[in-house]
Design a protein around this motif. Structure first.
Motif, short mmCIF file in Angstrom:
data_model
loop_
_atom_site.label_atom_id
_atom_site.label_comp_id
_atom_site.label_asym_id
_atom_site.label_seq_id
_atom_site.Cartn_x
_atom_site.Cartn_y
_atom_site.Cartn_z
N SER A 11 134.58 1.05 64.01
CA SER A 11 135.91 1.57 63.72
C SER A 11 135.86 2.71 62.72
O SER A 11 135.08 2.66 61.77
CB SER A 11 136.77 0.47 63.09
OG SER A 11 136.92 -0.58 63.98
N LYS A 15 134.32 8.59 66.09
CA LYS A 15 133.83 8.74 67.47
C LYS A 15 134.94 9.20 68.43
O LYS A 15 134.66 9.95 69.37
CB LYS A 15 133.17 7.46 67.97
CG LYS A 15 134.11 6.27 68.05
CD LYS A 15 133.35 5.01 68.39
CE LYS A 15 134.30 3.85 68.69
NZ LYS A 15 135.35 3.60 67.68
N GLY A 34 139.20 1.96 73.41
CA GLY A 34 139.85 1.13 72.40
C GLY A 34 141.35 1.07 72.62
O GLY A 34 142.00 0.06 72.37
N ALA A 35 141.91 2.19 73.12
CA ALA A 35 143.36 2.24 73.37
C ALA A 35 143.75 1.19 74.41
O ALA A 35 144.85 0.62 74.33
CB ALA A 35 143.79 3.63 73.82
N TYR A 37 142.37 -1.76 74.83
CA TYR A 37 142.43 -3.05 74.14
C TYR A 37 143.67 -3.12 73.24
O TYR A 37 144.32 -4.15 73.13
CB TYR A 37 141.14 -3.30 73.35
CG TYR A 37 139.98 -3.58 74.27
CD1 TYR A 37 139.75 -4.86 74.76
CD2 TYR A 37 139.14 -2.56 74.69
CE1 TYR A 37 138.71 -5.13 75.65
CE2 TYR A 37 138.09 -2.80 75.58
CZ TYR A 37 137.89 -4.08 76.05
OH TYR A 37 136.87 -4.34 76.94
N ARG A 85 148.42 2.10 66.89
CA ARG A 85 147.52 2.39 65.76
C ARG A 85 147.83 1.53 64.54
O ARG A 85 147.15 1.61 63.53
CB ARG A 85 147.61 3.87 65.34
CG ARG A 85 147.23 4.84 66.42
CD ARG A 85 145.75 4.84 66.75
NE ARG A 85 145.56 5.26 68.12
CZ ARG A 85 144.50 4.98 68.87
NH1 ARG A 85 143.50 4.27 68.39
NH2 ARG A 85 144.42 5.39 70.11
N ALA A 93 143.87 -6.13 68.80
CA ALA A 93 142.93 -5.54 69.76
C ALA A 93 141.55 -6.18 69.62
O ALA A 93 140.91 -6.52 70.61
CB ALA A 93 142.84 -4.03 69.55
N ARG A 103 137.97 -8.61 78.92
CA ARG A 103 137.01 -7.52 79.10
C ARG A 103 136.77 -7.26 80.58
O ARG A 103 136.68 -6.12 81.02
CB ARG A 103 135.69 -7.83 78.38
CG ARG A 103 135.86 -8.13 76.90
CD ARG A 103 134.54 -8.01 76.16
NE ARG A 103 134.13 -6.62 76.05
CZ ARG A 103 134.53 -5.79 75.09
NH1 ARG A 103 135.31 -6.22 74.12
NH2 ARG A 103 134.13 -4.54 75.08
N ARG A 124 132.93 0.54 72.32
CA ARG A 124 131.88 -0.31 71.76
C ARG A 124 130.79 -0.59 72.79
O ARG A 124 129.65 -0.85 72.43
CB ARG A 124 132.46 -1.66 71.31
CG ARG A 124 133.60 -1.59 70.33
CD ARG A 124 133.14 -1.05 69.00
NE ARG A 124 134.22 -1.11 68.01
CZ ARG A 124 135.29 -0.32 67.99
NH1 ARG A 124 135.45 0.59 68.92
NH2 ARG A 124 136.21 -0.45 67.05
N ASP A 125 131.19 -0.56 74.08
CA ASP A 125 130.25 -0.97 75.14
C ASP A 125 130.21 0.03 76.29
O ASP A 125 129.92 -0.32 77.42
CB ASP A 125 130.68 -2.34 75.68
CG ASP A 125 132.07 -2.31 76.29
OD1 ASP A 125 132.80 -1.30 76.09
OD2 ASP A 125 132.44 -3.29 76.97
N MET A 126 130.52 1.30 75.99
CA MET A 126 130.51 2.33 77.04
C MET A 126 129.12 2.44 77.66
O MET A 126 128.97 2.44 78.89
CB MET A 126 130.93 3.71 76.47
CG MET A 126 132.35 3.79 75.97
SD MET A 126 133.56 3.65 77.29
CE MET A 126 133.95 1.93 77.15
N ARG A 174 136.51 -6.19 60.37
CA ARG A 174 136.53 -5.83 61.78
C ARG A 174 135.10 -5.60 62.29
O ARG A 174 134.75 -6.02 63.39
CB ARG A 174 137.41 -4.60 62.02
CG ARG A 174 138.01 -4.55 63.38
CD ARG A 174 139.51 -4.33 63.40
NE ARG A 174 139.91 -3.16 62.63
CZ ARG A 174 140.03 -1.95 63.16
NH1 ARG A 174 139.77 -1.75 64.43
NH2 ARG A 174 140.45 -0.94 62.44
N ASP A 178 133.58 -7.65 65.31
CA ASP A 178 133.11 -6.91 66.49
C ASP A 178 131.61 -7.09 66.72
O ASP A 178 131.15 -7.03 67.85
CB ASP A 178 133.43 -5.41 66.37
CG ASP A 178 134.92 -5.11 66.56
OD1 ASP A 178 135.66 -6.01 66.98
OD2 ASP A 178 135.32 -3.96 66.29
O1 C5P Z 1 138.08 1.91 68.88
P1 C5P Z 1 139.29 1.16 68.42
O2 C5P Z 1 139.29 0.88 66.94
O3 C5P Z 1 140.56 1.78 68.88
O4 C5P Z 1 139.20 -0.26 69.15
C1 C5P Z 1 140.07 -1.32 68.83
C2 C5P Z 1 139.35 -2.65 69.07
O5 C5P Z 1 139.08 -2.81 70.47
C3 C5P Z 1 138.00 -2.76 68.37
O6 C5P Z 1 138.10 -3.38 67.11
C4 C5P Z 1 137.15 -3.59 69.32
O7 C5P Z 1 137.23 -4.95 69.02
C5 C5P Z 1 137.81 -3.39 70.68
N1 C5P Z 1 137.04 -2.57 71.61
C6 C5P Z 1 136.06 -3.16 72.37
N2 C5P Z 1 135.38 -2.44 73.31
C7 C5P Z 1 135.63 -1.14 73.48
C8 C5P Z 1 136.61 -0.49 72.69
C9 C5P Z 1 137.29 -1.24 71.74
O8 C5P Z 1 135.79 -4.34 72.21
N3 C5P Z 1 134.97 -0.46 74.42
#
Ligand code: C5P
Length: 215
Positions: A11, A15, A34-35, A37, A85, A93, A103, A124-126, A174, A178
């Motif tokens: 976070s 990125k 992330g959006a 989630y 946000r 999220a 997921r 996180r997992d792209m 967080r 995560d």
């Molecule tokens: O990136 P961002 O802070 O907007 O993501 C919000 C939440 O979504 C993260 O804390 C994470 O737990 C989750 N997330 C995820 N996998 C992703 C993107 C976000 O688990 N590819």
């Protein structure tokens, strides 16, 4: 296959900003995973579905009516760019993101963003789960102190009152949640390049990613 640049990291690492600028520089599509989630957490809150109701939240995730444009993120037609946000939704999220069925429901929606001429995805997992065959994989991070400072400046610029200490605390919690979760935990993949931006400007980070991508 359509090329993908996968940018994963914790976070407030920057990125999202870097990924969006790389996409703009290349004229490629951009996925802010992330959006998705965050939208799922918001949709659950609005529907009165608890964030730990795995089947209930997964059903919402599968049918989310979302629309991403250059300037807005819409949920059922309403611009929720600011709403997602908020700190409570950040927490939501990361809670719904720990549920495997959620997921799974979001997996195919994310893959649908892969369209010519290319995609830059951040999350996180792209590079590990969603686009394991990505052409370029980056793990973008910065020290937790610098990330808290960046988040702080962002909030102040938006006219939102903020304090560094609670932001630091929240980021640490967080990060912990995560990285400790059973599914898709946050970590640098073996095949991802490490981009530590603690002492870098956004533009330097963007240039590094473009260099790695060979563009
Ligand atoms: O990136 P961002 O802070 O907007 O993501 C919000 C939440 O979504 C993260 O804390 C994470 O737990 C989750 N997330 C995820 N996998 C992703 C993107 C976000 O688990 N590819």
């Amino acid at each position: 296959a359509v090329p993908v640049i996968a940018i994963d990291g914790p976070s407030a690492s920057g990125k999202g900003t870097v990924a969006a600028r790389v996409a703009a520089a290349l004229g490629w599509h951009y996925l802010d995973s992330g959006a998705l989630y965050r939208l799922t957490a918001l949709a659950a809150q609005r529907a009165g579905v608890a964030w730990d109701d795995e089947a209930g939240v997964a059903a919402l995730a599968a049918t989310l009516d979302v629309d991403f444009t250059e300037t807005a993120i819409r949920l059922a037609g309403e611009d929720v760019g600011d709403a997602i946000r908020q700190e409570t939704i950040s927490v939501g999220a990361s809670r719904v993101a720990a549920l495997p069925a959620v997921r799974d429901a979001l997996l195919f929606r994310q893959r649908a963003f892969r369209r010519a001429p290319g995609l830059v995805g951040d999350g996180r997992d792209m590079g590990s789960v969603v686009f394991p065959d990505a052409t370029t994989k980056v793990f973008l991070t910065a020290s937790v102190e610098v990330r808290a400072e960046r988040r702080y400046k962002q909030l102040i610029e938006k006219g939102i009152a903020a304090n560094i200490q609670p932001l630091l605390q929240d980021l640490r919690e967080r990060d912990e949640r995560d990285s400790q979760r059973a599914v898709a935990p946050l970590r640098q993949n073996e095949d991802a390049r490490l981009l530590d931006t603690t002492e870098m400007t956004i533009q330097q980070a963007v240039n590094q990613v473009l260099t790695w991508s060979g563009k």
